[in-house]
Design a protein around this motif. Structure first.
Motif, mmCIF file in Angstrom:
data_model
loop_
_atom_site.group_PDB
_atom_site.id
_atom_site.type_symbol
_atom_site.label_atom_id
_atom_site.label_comp_id
_atom_site.label_asym_id
_atom_site.label_seq_id
_atom_site.Cartn_x
_atom_site.Cartn_y
_atom_site.Cartn_z
ATOM 1 N N VAL A 148 -0.421 11.669 21.941
ATOM 2 C CA VAL A 148 -0.182 10.357 22.792
ATOM 3 C C VAL A 148 1.134 10.137 22.765
ATOM 4 O O VAL A 148 1.708 9.463 23.886
ATOM 5 C CB VAL A 148 -1.132 9.088 22.589
ATOM 6 C CG1 VAL A 148 -0.939 8.030 23.409
ATOM 7 C CG2 VAL A 148 -2.433 9.649 22.548
ATOM 8 N N GLY B 25 -5.686 -7.510 26.449
ATOM 9 C CA GLY B 25 -4.606 -8.102 27.023
ATOM 10 C C GLY B 25 -3.058 -8.119 26.438
ATOM 11 O O GLY B 25 -2.262 -8.657 26.756
ATOM 12 N N ILE C 193 4.865 2.323 23.554
ATOM 13 C CA ILE C 193 3.823 1.229 23.523
ATOM 14 C C ILE C 193 2.300 1.467 22.958
ATOM 15 O O ILE C 193 1.818 2.442 23.355
ATOM 16 C CB ILE C 193 3.654 0.787 25.068
ATOM 17 C CG1 ILE C 193 2.850 -0.558 25.162
ATOM 18 C CG2 ILE C 193 3.390 1.667 25.895
ATOM 19 C CD1 ILE C 193 3.139 -1.472 26.467
ATOM 20 N N GLY D 287 -1.672 -5.328 25.491
ATOM 21 C CA GLY D 287 -0.538 -4.377 26.207
ATOM 22 C C GLY D 287 0.143 -5.057 27.367
ATOM 23 O O GLY D 287 1.312 -4.856 27.417
ATOM 24 N N LYS D 288 -0.707 -5.811 28.126
ATOM 25 C CA LYS D 288 -0.146 -6.614 29.298
ATOM 26 C C LYS D 288 1.002 -7.224 28.760
ATOM 27 O O LYS D 288 1.931 -7.456 29.441
ATOM 28 C CB LYS D 288 -1.185 -7.338 30.022
ATOM 29 C CG LYS D 288 -0.859 -7.721 31.170
ATOM 30 C CD LYS D 288 -2.047 -8.458 32.178
ATOM 31 C CE LYS D 288 -2.565 -9.603 31.623
ATOM 32 N NZ LYS D 288 -2.539 -10.744 31.288
ATOM 33 N N TRP E 294 -2.626 2.963 33.859
ATOM 34 C CA TRP E 294 -2.618 1.892 33.293
ATOM 35 C C TRP E 294 -1.039 1.154 33.927
ATOM 36 O O TRP E 294 -1.051 0.074 34.311
ATOM 37 C CB TRP E 294 -2.345 1.870 31.643
ATOM 38 C CG TRP E 294 -2.410 0.461 31.138
ATOM 39 C CD1 TRP E 294 -3.609 -0.237 30.949
ATOM 40 C CD2 TRP E 294 -1.320 -0.203 30.803
ATOM 41 N NE1 TRP E 294 -3.172 -1.441 30.231
ATOM 42 C CE2 TRP E 294 -1.729 -1.285 30.046
ATOM 43 C CE3 TRP E 294 0.131 0.099 30.527
ATOM 44 C CZ2 TRP E 294 -0.953 -2.424 29.153
ATOM 45 C CZ3 TRP E 294 1.015 -0.842 29.719
ATOM 46 C CH2 TRP E 294 0.257 -1.960 29.341
ATOM 47 N N GLN F 163 -7.270 -3.429 21.355
ATOM 48 C CA GLN F 163 -7.290 -2.867 22.531
ATOM 49 C C GLN F 163 -8.170 -3.605 23.773
ATOM 50 O O GLN F 163 -8.921 -4.062 23.178
ATOM 51 C CB GLN F 163 -7.234 -1.153 22.659
ATOM 52 C CG GLN F 163 -6.336 -0.623 22.106
ATOM 53 C CD GLN F 163 -6.524 1.048 22.017
ATOM 54 O OE1 GLN F 163 -7.414 1.589 22.756
ATOM 55 N NE2 GLN F 163 -5.408 1.692 21.618
ATOM 56 N N ASP F 164 -7.666 -3.521 25.019
ATOM 57 C CA ASP F 164 -8.463 -4.135 26.019
ATOM 58 C C ASP F 164 -8.543 -5.620 25.851
ATOM 59 O O ASP F 164 -9.751 -6.342 26.111
ATOM 60 C CB ASP F 164 -9.643 -3.462 26.239
ATOM 61 C CG ASP F 164 -9.746 -2.070 26.530
ATOM 62 O OD1 ASP F 164 -8.742 -1.712 27.178
ATOM 63 O OD2 ASP F 164 -10.691 -1.270 26.553
#
Ligand SMILES: CC(C)(COP(=O)(O)OP(=O)(O)OC[C@H]1O[C@@H](n2cnc3c(N)ncnc32)[C@H](O)[C@@H]1OP(=O)(O)O)[C@@H](O)C(=O)NCCC(=O)NCCS
Length: 441
Positions: A320, A374, A364, A376-377, A405, A371-372
């Motif tokens: 990844v 927020g 990133i 990452g945002k 994403w 995860q999931d």
């Protein structure tokens, strides 16, 4: 073994916690009730495990129920004022006998090392000594507390020496005055003062309950000092029995927090594995009282390289992320931002300047447990803000599996030929990443 893959997965993921806890000082309060509980032998195993993993441990044991029982048996009335025992000369003789005997019993259980038991081969040493200097509490509200004392000084140098020698330090609720007197102290106070004096990473308080429960009966896993104070006020207002452990533990946690012990954990002595669950899982088992925002998004420093490697290596292995060596990470650490939670790096991202207008968002990664939610945002927003502050007007990203994403975050696909010169020349056609860009204006 049942659930072997799950166990292996959990064990692998615990490595980041192990690294975060190694060489840190934890002060652990074991109230008298905990010593008598059937789960105590499991607590001993878990403490032994922490010692094996390099955690520096100071144990403080209490003796309240044992002293009460002994005083009753001796026909001596237990006298309290505002929750504190008033210790006269006659009571102190009983107190000394009980505490001495409990300390010896604790030494005995930590000395066990039977083959086939979890402590086999642990080779663990407990150290005890006159590390606590005390003074009399004196006369309060007109009541002389006699030989009930308070902590005056902690001999940190002597304790540190034992901790450096990989020993566990065992303290109790007695202190000694320069005049040669012995004082009966509160075990919560000893634990708090020792944690403060040693600049401990954590104060761990065993309580009878699983943790703090809100008005709907749900466990509260984290509390700010202000919320912890509200809970404590409510406990006092309900005039609940202050001997039930929660009030003393919360007061100790609040005191520790206000004096720079970053984290105090309230966990159950009755629940098998509560200590391990609290320290090695994402949500823990009890309640954490923390003076600081225990999760922070910040620029990375060279100390973060180990944590970064742990986070990104599995993603590199899965193809990844592109591989980065430790040396490269060290050289490029100035481009990275991280999210640190409880001393662990749980997310990272980098912004590489490519030319005067354009920067590249790269690497990133959010730990899979987080995860999931927020993060990452948030990281992307922080990088974009940083790029803008640095005078850049555009960011690009190359990605193999996260195109959508980025599309949802306002990026649009571009041709490889539209990449800044530097990036175009290095483009790896075999990897065949998609290129996306976002204007910051
Ligand atoms: C991709 C990643 C950075 C997103 O961070 P995050 O904190 O999990 O994401 P957020 O909480 O901000 O956003 C969650 C949303 O993104 C979606 N999402 C997560 N990964 C996605 C992906 N690879 N592709 C498309 N959407 C994705 C989730 O389904 C969720 O959608 P929803 O809100 O509709 O339910 C993170 O999942 C990660 O680290 N993945 C592995 C490493 C990686 O792929 N890095 C990118 C290298 S370029």
């Amino acid at each position: 073994m049942q659930n072997l893959p799950e166990y292996i997965d959990w064990f692998r993921h615990s490595s980041s916690y192990i690294n975060a806890h190694r060489k840190k000082v934890f002060v652990v309060l074991l109230p008298g009730e905990a010593l008598e509980h059937p789960n105590f032998s499991n607590i001993v195993h878990d403490i032994t495990l922490l010692n094996s993993l390099g955690v520096k441990l100071v144990l403080v044991h209490g003796s309240r129920p044992q002293i009460n029982a002994a005083l009753q048996e001796a026909g001596i009335e237990s006298r309290y004022h505002k929750g504190l025992r008033i210790t006269d000369t006659e009571s102190l003789q009983v107190v000394k006998k009980i505490i001495g005997s409990l300390s010896i019993d604790i030494e005995a259980v930590f000395s066990m090392g039977l083959a086939n038991s979890p402590m086999h081969g642990a080779d663990l040493t407990l150290s005890r000594g006159n590390y606590i200097t005390a003074r009399p509490l004196g006369v309060l509200d007109g009541i002389d507390h006699a030989l009930t004392g308070v902590v005056r000084k902690v001999n940190t140098a002597a304790i540190q020496q034992h901790l450096e020698g990989h020993n566990i330090v065992l303290l109790n609720n007695l202190g000694y005055s320069p005049t040669g007197e012995v004082f009966n102290l509160s075990a919560e106070e000893v634990a708090t003062e020792v944690a403060v004096a040693l600049h401990a990473e954590k104060l761990i308080l065993f309580i009878p309950q699983q943790g703090i429960v809100d008005e709907n009966g749900n466990m509260v896993s984290t509390l700010s000092p202000a919320s912890a104070q509200n809970v404590l006020n409510a406990v006092h207002a309900r005039q609940e029995n202050t001997q039930n452990g929660i009030a003393q533990a919360l007061s100790a946690a609040l005191k520790a927090c206000s004096r720079k012990v970053a984290r105090s954990h309230l966990i159950s002595f009755a629940h098998n594995g509560a200590l391990i669950e609290e320290l090695f899982t994402r949500d823990g088992s009890g309640t954490l009282v923390s003076q600081e925002n225990f999760e922070v998004l910040r620029p990375a420093t060279i100390e973060d390289v180990g944590g970064l490697l742990e986070l990104i290596t599995p993603l590199e292995e899965a193809g990844v992320l592109v591989h980065r060596s430790r040396e490269l990470l060290e050289a490029e650490i100035g481009f990275f931002f991280v999210i640190e939670r409880e001393g662990m790096i749980i997310a990272c991202a980098a912004l590489y300047p490519l030319d005067e207008q354009c920067g590249e968002i790269a690497c990133i990664a959010i730990h899979k447990d987080y995860q999931d939610t927020g993060r990452g945002k948030d990281l992307l927003a922080a990088l974009e803000a940083h790029a803008k502050r640095s005078g850049l007007s555009r960011v690009i990203v190359l990605t193999t599996q996260t195109t959508h994403w980025f599309l949802e975050k306002g990026f649009t696909p571009i041709e490889i030929s539209e990449l800044p010169e530097k990036k175009k020349n290095m483009y790896n056609y075999q990897r065949n990443s998609k290129a996306l860009a976002k204007s910051l204006n």
